[in-house]
Design an enzyme around this catalytic site. Structure first.
Site, mmCIF file in Angstrom:
data_model
loop_
_atom_site.group_PDB
_atom_site.id
_atom_site.type_symbol
_atom_site.label_atom_id
_atom_site.label_comp_id
_atom_site.label_asym_id
_atom_site.label_seq_id
_atom_site.Cartn_x
_atom_site.Cartn_y
_atom_site.Cartn_z
ATOM 1 N N GLU A 125 47.210 39.203 36.886
ATOM 2 C CA GLU A 125 48.647 39.460 36.967
ATOM 3 C C GLU A 125 49.050 40.698 36.177
ATOM 4 O O GLU A 125 49.931 41.454 36.598
ATOM 5 C CB GLU A 125 49.426 38.236 36.470
ATOM 6 C CG GLU A 125 49.370 37.034 37.401
ATOM 7 C CD GLU A 125 48.094 36.198 37.281
ATOM 8 O OE1 GLU A 125 47.268 36.496 36.387
ATOM 9 O OE2 GLU A 125 47.913 35.255 38.066
ATOM 10 N N ARG A 181 52.078 36.187 32.290
ATOM 11 C CA ARG A 181 50.890 36.956 31.913
ATOM 12 C C ARG A 181 51.143 38.463 31.901
ATOM 13 O O ARG A 181 50.507 39.201 31.168
ATOM 14 C CB ARG A 181 49.772 36.708 32.941
ATOM 15 C CG ARG A 181 48.954 35.490 32.737
ATOM 16 C CD ARG A 181 47.759 35.800 31.872
ATOM 17 N NE ARG A 181 47.190 34.571 31.380
ATOM 18 C CZ ARG A 181 46.087 34.010 31.859
ATOM 19 N NH1 ARG A 181 45.422 34.590 32.830
ATOM 20 N NH2 ARG A 181 45.652 32.901 31.363
ATOM 21 N N LYS A 185 31.863 24.769 46.829
ATOM 22 C CA LYS A 185 33.176 24.137 46.699
ATOM 23 C C LYS A 185 33.335 23.101 47.817
ATOM 24 O O LYS A 185 32.992 23.371 48.963
ATOM 25 C CB LYS A 185 34.263 25.230 46.789
ATOM 26 C CG LYS A 185 35.616 24.798 46.279
ATOM 27 C CD LYS A 185 36.491 26.013 45.982
ATOM 28 C CE LYS A 185 37.871 25.591 45.523
ATOM 29 N NZ LYS A 185 38.661 26.710 45.015
HETATM 30 C C1 LIG Z 1 46.750 33.065 35.552
HETATM 31 C C2 LIG Z 1 46.581 32.256 36.799
HETATM 32 N N1 LIG Z 1 46.799 32.828 37.991
HETATM 33 C C3 LIG Z 1 46.656 32.109 39.129
HETATM 34 C C4 LIG Z 1 46.264 30.802 39.075
HETATM 35 C C5 LIG Z 1 46.173 29.968 40.333
HETATM 36 N N2 LIG Z 1 44.797 29.488 40.568
HETATM 37 C C6 LIG Z 1 44.424 28.234 40.264
HETATM 38 S S1 LIG Z 1 42.829 27.945 40.610
HETATM 39 C C7 LIG Z 1 42.616 29.503 41.199
HETATM 40 C C8 LIG Z 1 41.284 29.917 41.731
HETATM 41 C C9 LIG Z 1 40.225 29.746 40.727
HETATM 42 O O1 LIG Z 1 39.010 30.104 41.290
HETATM 43 P P1 LIG Z 1 37.682 29.752 40.521
HETATM 44 O O2 LIG Z 1 37.822 30.069 39.092
HETATM 45 O O3 LIG Z 1 36.567 30.400 41.250
HETATM 46 O O4 LIG Z 1 37.593 28.171 40.635
HETATM 47 P P2 LIG Z 1 37.254 27.272 41.916
HETATM 48 O O5 LIG Z 1 38.567 26.698 42.367
HETATM 49 O O6 LIG Z 1 36.621 28.117 42.965
HETATM 50 O O7 LIG Z 1 36.327 26.249 41.392
HETATM 51 C C10 LIG Z 1 43.797 30.237 41.119
HETATM 52 C C11 LIG Z 1 43.985 31.618 41.593
HETATM 53 C C12 LIG Z 1 46.054 30.242 37.794
HETATM 54 N N3 LIG Z 1 45.714 28.963 37.638
HETATM 55 N N4 LIG Z 1 46.208 30.979 36.700
#
Ligand SMILES: Cc1ncc(C[n+]2csc(CCOP(=O)(O)OP(=O)(O)O)c2C)c(N)n1
Length: 639
Positions: A371, A399, A285
């Site tokens: 969630e 959710r 990242k």
């Molecule tokens: C249902 C839900 N909960 C929380 C989030 C907030 N959120 C956005 S990106 C993220 C992290 C995602 O991590 P990953 O899938 O590993 O992607 P990366 O950013 O590391 O590429 C979170 C928790 C969301 N988008 N959707």
């Protein structure tokens, strides 16, 4: 290939079809240019940076190998799609990202044919991709479907529901697990540990080893059942992966920044795969931008920043944010009561629960992007006499709604729901707006539903929720900073179901639920100046309603306005229901209920969004005038 070509390669690649003409050996150069373009754009707009930087090579490789948009490419969450937007005809608008009238910060069907599925909430890509893959099977179109999902997003139950279904359906779906060992915060949970083991236990598969594996299993036209049997046997000997056990052909881990690895694997899968395939790709990242690589959060989400230093612009706050007031108040209450525990679904920083984690690490739980589980986990804790604060954003609580109904409310369990990002959130747009929580929570019997009018009220509500043990209780508050009121040393316990009069008048009554109170008070000044003596009350509770207060307002005023930062069906609807049941509408009371408009409001600053919604000072004044059959002329800010 020249190291510094006169015409940037990116200028020749407007859409993925142009990529087909670029030599494989030139792709690293293209990747550098896409990164530079993205860094420059986000430095001006702010937005999600780290995730996109990590998938530049992967995005290029997918578009190079597959035939998008006919082949369907889905990005989970969609916050990593900026390189995709640059390569799919949207480079000329990339500096409008997340701005009013500009490109969305996520994928969006309405924006481009290259975005076959809209996203922003996580962990939906495998389900949507499976639907598309099955659709393609049914109509015989034989297109490829590729779902790119992060390791963080893999912590949500929905992703497993989809894997489980895909393994059984045997559809031709390609899942690319983009494993950067990060969520927004460091990832949590057994799955994350498992992926780390997969990625570190063996080093990356070498190109030769990969080729061998691919031709042995994918290239040979063997019966799928035999392939499965071979896979199973291999599993027993070498410890097959969980994905293999679920019916996926699992390849990897491979280096997601190496075209040498990505291209042959993707080509092979494109040409030979028959059932579901999971490609485990390891990326970094923030890759390629040193300040992002060095930062603890890998620049997941950033303000505008200086490209040379990486320093982010920070507006000087006038008041602490609601999130930090909540975080501090919870730590304070947790100091008085060791039954208080905190739960976050992968948003420790966003919800302010990082403060509780620092003060009481054993009493704070980051459950991952889960969630639904967070809510029922909290319910379980409540059965054992704990006082769980299940802190979610309004939009993500959606959710866990069935869990709130079935696991919490029906059993009258005292789970506390602090609801952050209530109302409009600005640049993240309609997917992240906190519009519905009052509507869906206040419908539930026995639920206590509060909204803070300012940051001092929020402190009172944290204390009130801590003290309330008779059933579920929620309190909502918006994104951003408070109004600058003085904070009490400690919150007070509010009387359940009691609002307060903030300003007494005689002709017009405005009953506010939430942080529109500030605009109500400004509007009241305008109305008073126009000769309309105005009362302003803060309802505090949508459930139970303060019946005495509403009766009093209804009986002693000519106009009653309700206002809230929520959809129809919420606070105002409950007030109207009460007024009609009690016959309080029978004597000419003029009532207007001000709610969010029934549209998906596009991204802009929250103030602009509220002005468009008519929920600001001017909108309140004109609503009152409208109720009285007058036109607004020359009245204060509304004139
Ligand atoms: C249902 C839900 N909960 C929380 C989030 C907030 N959120 C956005 S990106 C993220 C992290 C995602 O991590 P990953 O899938 O590993 O992607 P990366 O950013 O590391 O590429 C979170 C928790 C969301 N988008 N959707």
């Amino acid at each position: 290939m020249t190291p510094f070509p006169e015409t940037p390669l990116l200028d020749t690649v407007k859409i993925p079809a142009d990529l087909k003409k670029v030599d494989d050996r030139e792709l690293p150069q293209l990747a550098r240019e896409v990164r530079d373009e993205m860094i420059d754009a986000v430095s001006r707009t702010g937005g999600h940076l780290g995730a996109g930087l990590g998938v530049v090579e992967l995005t290029i490789a997918i578009h190079k190998v597959f035939n998008t948009p006919d082949d369907r490419l889905i990005f989970d969450v969609g916050h990593q799609c900026y390189p995709h937007k640059i390569l799919t005809g949207r480079r000329d608008r990339i500096r409008t990202l997340r701005q009013e009238g500009g490109l969305s910060g996520f994928t969006r069907r309405a924006e481009s044919e290259y975005d076959p599925f809209g996203a922003a909430h996580s962990s939906t890509s495998i389900s949507a991709g499976l639907g598309m893959a099955v659709g393609s099977q049914l109509d015989g179109s034989k297109r490829n479907v590729i779902a790119v999902i992060g390791d963080g997003a893999m912590s949500a139950g929905m992703a497993y529901e989809a894997l489980n279904n895909a393994g059984a359906l045997d559809a031709r779906l390609i899942v690319i697990l983009n494993d950067n060992d990060m969520s927004i915060a460091p990832p949590t949970g057994a799955m994350s540990a498992y992926l780390a083991r997969l990625a570190s236990g063996r080093t990356y598969m070498g190109v030769r080893e990969l080729g061998k594996k691919l031709t042995t299993y994918l290239g040979r036209r063997v019966d799928r059942a035999i392939t499965r049997a071979v896979e199973h046997a291999r599993g027993y000997v070498t410890g097959g992966t969980m994905f293999e056990e679920m019916g996926f052909y699992h390849i990897g881990p491979i280096d997601g920044h190496s075209f040498e690895h990505l291209l042959p694997v993707l080509r092979n899968v494109r040409d030979n795969a028959r059932g579901p395939v999971l490609i485990h790709v390891v990326t970094q990242k923030g890759k390629g931008y040193p300040p992002a690589e060095a930062a603890a959060d890998k620049y997941h989400g950033v303000n505008k920043f200086d490209v040379i230093t990486g320093a982010q612009a920070k507006a000087k706050p006038n008041a602490p944010s609601y999130t930090s007031v909540f975080g501090d108040a919870l730590v304070q209450e947790a100091g008085f009561d060791d039954k208080i525990v905190g739960i976050t679904a992968a948003m420790p920083n966003g919800t302010g629960l990082d403060k509780l984690a620092e003060a009481y690490p054993m009493r704070t739980f980051d459950v991952g992007i889960a969630e639904q589980h967070a809510v029922t986990f909290a319910a379980g804790l409540a059965t054992e006499g704990f006082k769980p604060f299940c802190a979610l954003y309004s939009t993500f609580l959606q959710r866990g709604y069935d869990q709130v109904v079935h696991d919490v409310a029906i059993q009258k369990l005292p789970v506390r729901f602090p609801i952050d990002r209530a109302g409009f959130v600005g640049a993240d747009g309609p997917t992240h707006a906190g519009s519905f929580d009052t509507t869906f929570l206040a419908a539930l019997p026995g639920m206590v539903v509060m909204a803070a009018a300012d940051e001092a009220e929020l402190k009172h509500m944290v204390r009130t929720a801590a003290a309330y043990d008779d059933g579920p209780i929620s309190f909502r508050y918006p994104r951003g900073e408070g109004v600058g009121v003085e904070l009490p040393e400690r919150g007070q316990i509010l009387e359940i179901g009691k609002g307060r009069i903030v300003r007494q008048g005689s002709k017009v009554a405005i009953l506010s639920f939430g942080t529109r109170l500030k605009d109500c008070l400004l509007a009241a000044e305008d109305l008073d100046a126009a000769g309309l003596s105005t009362t302003v009350a803060d309802a505090r509770f949508a459930k139970p309603l303060d019946h005495d207060l509403i009766r009093q307002l209804a009986r002693h005023h000519e106009v009653l306005i309700t206002i809230e930062e929520g959809s129809v069906g919420g606070f105002g609807s409950h007030v109207l229901q009460f007024l009609s049941t009690e016959g309080l509408l029978d004597h000419g009371l003029k009532v207007r209920s001000m709610v969010l408009p029934d549209i998906w409001m596009e991204q802009a600053s929250p103030d602009t969004m509220y002005a468009k919604a008519g929920l600001d000072r001017a909108g309140i004044v004109s609503t009152v005038f409208g109720a009285l059959g007058k036109t607004v002329v020359g009245v204060g800010a509304a004139g």
